[in-house]
Enzyme design. Structure first.
Site, PDB file in Angstrom:
ATOM      1  N   SER A  68       0.817  -1.216   0.000  1.00 17.71           N
ATOM      2  CA  SER A  68       0.000   0.000   0.000  1.00 17.71           C
ATOM      3  C   SER A  68       0.850   1.265   0.000  1.00 17.71           C
ATOM      4  CB  SER A  68      -0.899   0.045   1.225  1.00 17.71           C
ATOM      5  OG  SER A  68      -1.709  -1.095   1.284  1.00 17.71           O
ATOM      6  N   GLN A  69       0.227   2.321  -0.467  1.00 14.93           N
ATOM      7  CA  GLN A  69       0.815   3.663  -0.406  1.00 14.93           C
ATOM      8  C   GLN A  69       1.219   3.974   1.047  1.00 14.93           C
ATOM      9  OE1 GLN A  69      -2.351   6.329  -1.234  1.00 14.93           O
ATOM     10  NE2 GLN A  69      -1.064   8.152  -1.425  1.00 14.93           N
TER      11      GLN A  69
END
Ligand code: SAH
Length: 220
Positions: A68-69
């Site tokens: 994920s970011q």
């Protein structure tokens, strides 16, 4: 040969990532910010994407999955409201980055991954990085980890159309579950569920984009 930045350069990029992408967007829990400043994200990202490790977005980790970011990792971790003695369960170990972030905050981290190759690689990575106290399991995370329940926090890093009942059951009273709800038509929302003495309290946080959860949860 890939011309990767030096360790010093990565450290510089990591601190800038926390300031520009995470603090600026409102994450303020000091233990979360410290964890994001500490964990070398580039050691979890496959070699060929390594130079993208600190960019403001998700990065492929193999087997069709993504890490994920950074902002999402930080924000979801903050929503778990973990204390240093809190017990936490992660569903979807992936490359182990989120797992390591949790392990910077508490020694009681449990994480389940369903893809054998990711599970094996992550076990290796976490061992190399000296996160020896993390417990990993290969299997379907929608069933939770009943032998270790209850958990003060449960974080799900793959989207599901409903909250797996097993996970609610395995939350401690006052415990927080953070997960991406797939509401259909390509929409996903981050949900925070708190178990109170009067039942379940649900908070809708913001829109997200996660890979779908596999296993039992897919079947009606
Ligand atoms: N937290 C991860 C994000 C990985 S993406 C990281 O920091 O890298 C989501 C992960 O969830 C993938 O690795 C995927 O294989 C895993 N996953 C999907 N369905 C699952 C299930 N039912 N049980 C356990 N893991 C699952």
């Amino acid at each position: 040969m890939v011309d990767n930045p030096s360790e010093e350069k990565y450290e510089f990029l990591r601190h800038r990532m926390v300031t520009d992408q995470i603090e600026r967007r409102g994450v303020s829990d000091p233990q979360v910010l410290l964890a994001l400043r500490t964990v070398p994200r580039h050691h979890f990202v496959p070699e060929k994407y390594r130079s993208d490790s600190y960019k403001d977005g998700p990065v492929p980790i193999g087997s069709g999955q993504t890490i994920s970011q950074p902002y999402i990792v930080a924000s979801m971790t903050e929503q778990l409201e973990l204390s240093p003695d809190g017990k936490v369960l992660e569903i979807g170990s992936g490359c182990g980055y989120q797992t390591a972030v949790l392990a910077e905050i508490t020694n009681r981290v449990f994480s389940i991954e369903v893809v054998p190759e990711l599970y094996e690689r992550t076990r290796e990575t976490l061992r190399e990085m000296r996160y020896d106290h993390v417990r990993l399991k290969l299997g379907d995370g929608s069933l939770g980890w009943p032998e270790e329940a209850p958990f003060d926090g449960i974080i799900v890093t793959a989207a599901a159309p409903r909250v797996p009942d097993h996970l609610i059951d395995q939350l401690a009273l006052g415990g927080r579950l953070v997960y991406p709800l797939d509401s259909g038509y390509g929409h996903q929302e981050l949900l925070k569920v708190i178990k109170t003495p009067d039942g379940i309290e649900e908070h809708r946080l913001y829109e997200v984009r996660f890979v779908p959860m596999r296993g039992d949860i897919e079947r009606p």
